[in-house]
Scaffold this motif. Structure first.
Motif, PDB file in Angstrom:
ATOM      1  N   LYS A  77      88.109  57.935  67.459  1.00 48.28           N
ATOM      2  CA  LYS A  77      89.382  57.582  68.086  1.00 48.28           C
ATOM      3  C   LYS A  77      89.221  57.474  69.607  1.00 48.28           C
ATOM      4  N   VAL A  78      88.399  58.359  70.186  1.00 45.53           N
ATOM      5  CA  VAL A  78      88.173  58.351  71.632  1.00 45.53           C
ATOM      6  C   VAL A  78      87.561  57.004  72.047  1.00 45.53           C
ATOM      7  N   PHE A  79      86.577  56.547  71.267  1.00 48.25           N
ATOM      8  CA  PHE A  79      85.908  55.280  71.600  1.00 48.25           C
ATOM      9  C   PHE A  79      86.819  54.084  71.291  1.00 48.25           C
ATOM     10  N   TYR A  80      87.623  54.225  70.259  1.00 49.07           N
ATOM     11  CA  TYR A  80      88.596  53.174  69.924  1.00 49.07           C
ATOM     12  C   TYR A  80      89.572  52.990  71.096  1.00 49.07           C
ATOM     13  N   ASP A  81      90.123  54.106  71.554  1.00 47.21           N
ATOM     14  CA  ASP A  81      91.096  54.028  72.666  1.00 47.21           C
ATOM     15  C   ASP A  81      90.434  53.499  73.941  1.00 47.21           C
ATOM     16  N   ALA A  82      89.215  53.953  74.181  1.00 40.25           N
ATOM     17  CA  ALA A  82      88.530  53.556  75.419  1.00 40.25           C
ATOM     18  C   ALA A  82      88.238  52.060  75.456  1.00 40.25           C
ATOM     19  N   THR A  83      88.090  51.442  74.295  1.00 44.50           N
ATOM     20  CA  THR A  83      87.739  50.016  74.267  1.00 44.50           C
ATOM     21  C   THR A  83      88.956  49.090  74.120  1.00 44.50           C
ATOM     22  N   ALA A  84      90.166  49.650  74.200  1.00 42.41           N
ATOM     23  CA  ALA A  84      91.373  48.813  74.091  1.00 42.41           C
ATOM     24  C   ALA A  84      91.378  47.679  75.127  1.00 42.41           C
ATOM     25  N   PRO A  85      90.978  47.943  76.382  1.00 42.14           N
ATOM     26  CA  PRO A  85      90.997  46.847  77.372  1.00 42.14           C
ATOM     27  C   PRO A  85      90.057  45.689  76.992  1.00 42.14           C
ATOM     28  N   VAL A  86      88.984  45.988  76.275  1.00 44.87           N
ATOM     29  CA  VAL A  86      88.051  44.923  75.863  1.00 44.87           C
ATOM     30  C   VAL A  86      88.738  44.036  74.825  1.00 44.87           C
ATOM     31  N   ARG A  87      89.445  44.675  73.884  1.00 45.41           N
ATOM     32  CA  ARG A  87      90.173  43.876  72.874  1.00 45.41           C
ATOM     33  C   ARG A  87      91.268  43.045  73.537  1.00 45.41           C
ATOM     34  N   GLU A  88      91.906  43.624  74.557  1.00 43.78           N
ATOM     35  CA  GLU A  88      92.953  42.860  75.250  1.00 43.78           C
ATOM     36  C   GLU A  88      92.345  41.652  75.963  1.00 43.78           C
ATOM     37  N   LYS A  89      91.236  41.902  76.662  1.00 39.82           N
ATOM     38  CA  LYS A  89      90.611  40.829  77.459  1.00 39.82           C
ATOM     39  C   LYS A  89      90.120  39.676  76.563  1.00 39.82           C
ATOM     40  N   TYR A  90      89.407  40.014  75.510  1.00 37.52           N
ATOM     41  CA  TYR A  90      88.795  38.945  74.690  1.00 37.52           C
ATOM     42  C   TYR A  90      89.711  38.451  73.575  1.00 37.52           C
ATOM     43  N   GLY A  91      90.752  39.220  73.279  1.00 36.80           N
ATOM     44  CA  GLY A  91      91.620  38.847  72.165  1.00 36.80           C
ATOM     45  C   GLY A  91      92.902  38.161  72.597  1.00 36.80           C
ATOM     46  N   LYS A  92      93.162  38.135  73.919  1.00 36.03           N
ATOM     47  CA  LYS A  92      94.488  37.683  74.350  1.00 36.03           C
ATOM     48  C   LYS A  92      94.821  36.255  73.922  1.00 36.03           C
ATOM     49  N   ASP A  93      93.835  35.397  73.825  1.00 34.77           N
ATOM     50  CA  ASP A  93      94.117  34.012  73.413  1.00 34.77           C
ATOM     51  C   ASP A  93      94.178  33.845  71.896  1.00 34.77           C
ATOM     52  N   TYR A  94      93.880  34.920  71.175  1.00 29.40           N
ATOM     53  CA  TYR A  94      93.801  34.795  69.710  1.00 29.40           C
ATOM     54  C   TYR A  94      94.709  35.787  69.003  1.00 29.40           C
ATOM     55  N   ALA A  95      95.855  36.073  69.605  1.00 29.47           N
ATOM     56  CA  ALA A  95      96.749  37.109  69.084  1.00 29.47           C
ATOM     57  C   ALA A  95      97.135  36.838  67.629  1.00 29.47           C
ATOM     58  N   GLU A  96      97.384  35.575  67.329  1.00 32.35           N
ATOM     59  CA  GLU A  96      97.830  35.209  65.980  1.00 32.35           C
ATOM     60  C   GLU A  96      96.734  35.487  64.947  1.00 32.35           C
ATOM     61  N   LEU A  97      95.516  35.087  65.298  1.00 33.60           N
ATOM     62  CA  LEU A  97      94.365  35.309  64.410  1.00 33.60           C
ATOM     63  C   LEU A  97      94.130  36.806  64.195  1.00 33.60           C
ATOM     64  N   ILE A  98      94.245  37.578  65.261  1.00 30.56           N
ATOM     65  CA  ILE A  98      94.027  39.030  65.144  1.00 30.56           C
ATOM     66  C   ILE A  98      95.079  39.651  64.214  1.00 30.56           C
ATOM     67  N   LYS A  99      96.303  39.177  64.334  1.00 32.29           N
ATOM     68  CA  LYS A  99      97.367  39.676  63.429  1.00 32.29           C
ATOM     69  C   LYS A  99      97.021  39.379  61.988  1.00 32.29           C
ATOM     70  N   ARG A 100      96.510  38.171  61.741  1.00 33.64           N
ATOM     71  CA  ARG A 100      96.133  37.789  60.369  1.00 33.64           C
ATOM     72  C   ARG A 100      94.958  38.634  59.864  1.00 33.64           C
ATOM     73  N   ILE A 101      94.000  38.924  60.752  1.00 36.40           N
ATOM     74  CA  ILE A 101      92.871  39.776  60.345  1.00 36.40           C
ATOM     75  C   ILE A 101      93.398  41.150  59.962  1.00 36.40           C
ATOM     76  N   GLU A 102      94.275  41.698  60.792  1.00 42.19           N
ATOM     77  CA  GLU A 102      94.842  43.038  60.496  1.00 42.19           C
ATOM     78  C   GLU A 102      95.578  43.045  59.166  1.00 42.19           C
ATOM     79  N   ALA A 103      96.206  41.922  58.819  1.00 37.51           N
ATOM     80  CA  ALA A 103      97.012  41.875  57.593  1.00 37.51           C
ATOM     81  C   ALA A 103      96.162  41.774  56.327  1.00 37.51           C
ATOM     82  N   VAL A 104      94.874  41.481  56.474  1.00 44.43           N
ATOM     83  CA  VAL A 104      94.010  41.365  55.279  1.00 44.43           C
ATOM     84  C   VAL A 104      93.806  42.761  54.684  1.00 44.43           C
ATOM     85  N   LYS A 105      94.065  42.877  53.390  1.00 45.04           N
ATOM     86  CA  LYS A 105      93.963  44.185  52.709  1.00 45.04           C
ATOM     87  C   LYS A 105      92.528  44.507  52.362  1.00 45.04           C
TER      88      LYS A 105
END
Ligand code: GTR
Length: 326
Positions: A298-326
């Protein structure tokens, strides 16, 4: 006279054979490449694809494997594939990111919940879409299928349990700024370096550690020079195999369809070989004395949030779809 008759007969026989098999693409030997050695799951699955291809085309299309990075590291091999010097390349998605930025969504830290989630994504609709995006991009690569790259964990010369332990340590990452950012966010000092240089860099202390899945850690002998394996699970990078667009365009539609079918089979075969190799590698390195260290992910997950924001910002829709996959 007799001789001439039999020559005519031979010519006729060859003629009808040719008509029967109706070769659509000319004879060719596909040059395939991988950084991993002979016997590694990805290499074996690719060689089997080649054998099936040869059988299905009556020897018209064959595959020759160049394993063990003999044609260079992945960045160099991607470039060779783009210009048609390599026909089929199996590579991590990591170094594909700088060439096709969209794939970086799969390269982000902690983007998949676990391996089952990653597999469901690459085997399904989103996986197909990403392959199609690589093919449609200007990169001159035709994406054929996925391979499993498991989970990457940190390994070091001195034990790492917390972020503080990682402070100041130089950790080799693959050539993609996203990974250097990831390691820096985790608390270490990310250094981009080719795969081929890593063993000696670890041995001589040029770097203090690296990160990879158990089969790579084992087969590259990195465990002998960095014997602490911290279960950070920060990256789950799928791997792909791609064909040079130059080669692809030389194939008939039938041959292309055949290769696509065999590619899916290779994807599924590698999966089984992979699971066995992970189990074998974990057992082997433990037996050799490697210490597996549990960490608070969890510590490393939280620490890397800015990386996901930086590289994921243009792909928000795709990331939502990935999260929704069961
Ligand atoms: C391995 C991967 C290779 C290569 C290597 C690396 O897990 O299978 O394709 O990318 O990691 O760290 O360079």
């Amino acid at each position: 006279m007799k001789f001439r008759k039999s020559l005519v007969g031979l010519a006729l026989a060859i003629g009808s054979l040719t008509m029967m098999s109706a070769p659509a693409s000319a004879n060719m030997t596909l040059k395939a490449a991988d950084v991993h050695p002979e016997g590694y799951p990805n290499v074996v699955a690719m060689e089997h694809l080649g054998q099936k291809l040869e059988a299905a085309t009556n020897g018209r299309i064959t595959l020759k494997m160049f394993p063990g990075a003999i044609l260079g590291d992945e960045k160099a091999m991607i470039e060779q594939t783009q210009v048609g010097a390599i026909d089929i390349l199996r590579t991590s998605l990591g170094p594909v990111g700088p060439v096709v930025p969209e794939v970086n969504v799969f390269n982000m830290p902690f983007v998949f919940r676990d391996e089952a989630h990653m597999r469901a994504v690459i085997d399904g609709e989103i996986g197909d879409e990403l392959l199609a995006k690589i093919t449609a991009s200007p990169a001159k690569l035709v994406a054929l299928g996925w391979m499993d790259g498991g989970t990457r964990n940190l390994y070091t010369k001195k034990p790492v349990k917390t972020q503080a332990d990682l402070q100041g340590m130089k950790i080799r990452m693959m050539g993609n700024p996203l990974f250097v950012d990831t390691m820096n966010a985790m608390g270490g000092n990310g250094i981009s370096m080719g795969f081929g240089e890593l063993y000696s860099a670890l041995q001589t202390g040029v770097v203090d550690g690296a990160e990879n899945n158990p089969p790579t850690y084992f087969t590259q002998n990195h465990f002998t020079v960095a014997p602490y394996y911290s279960l950070t699970g920060h990256l789950m990078i799928p791997e792909i195999f791609v064909m040079s667009k130059i080669t692809w365009d030389k194939l008939s539609a039938d041959d292309q369809a055949l290769i696509k079918k065999l590619a899916r089979e290779a994807q599924m075969e590698q999966r089984e070989l992979w699971d066995a190799k992970v189990a074998e590698s974990v057992a082997a390195v433990k037996k050799a004395g490697v210490e597996f260290i549990e960490v608070d992910k969890k510590v490393f997950y939280d620490a890397t949030a800015p990386v996901r924001e930086k590289y994921g910002k243009d792909y928000a829709e795709l990331i939502k779809r990935i999260e929704a996959v069961k």
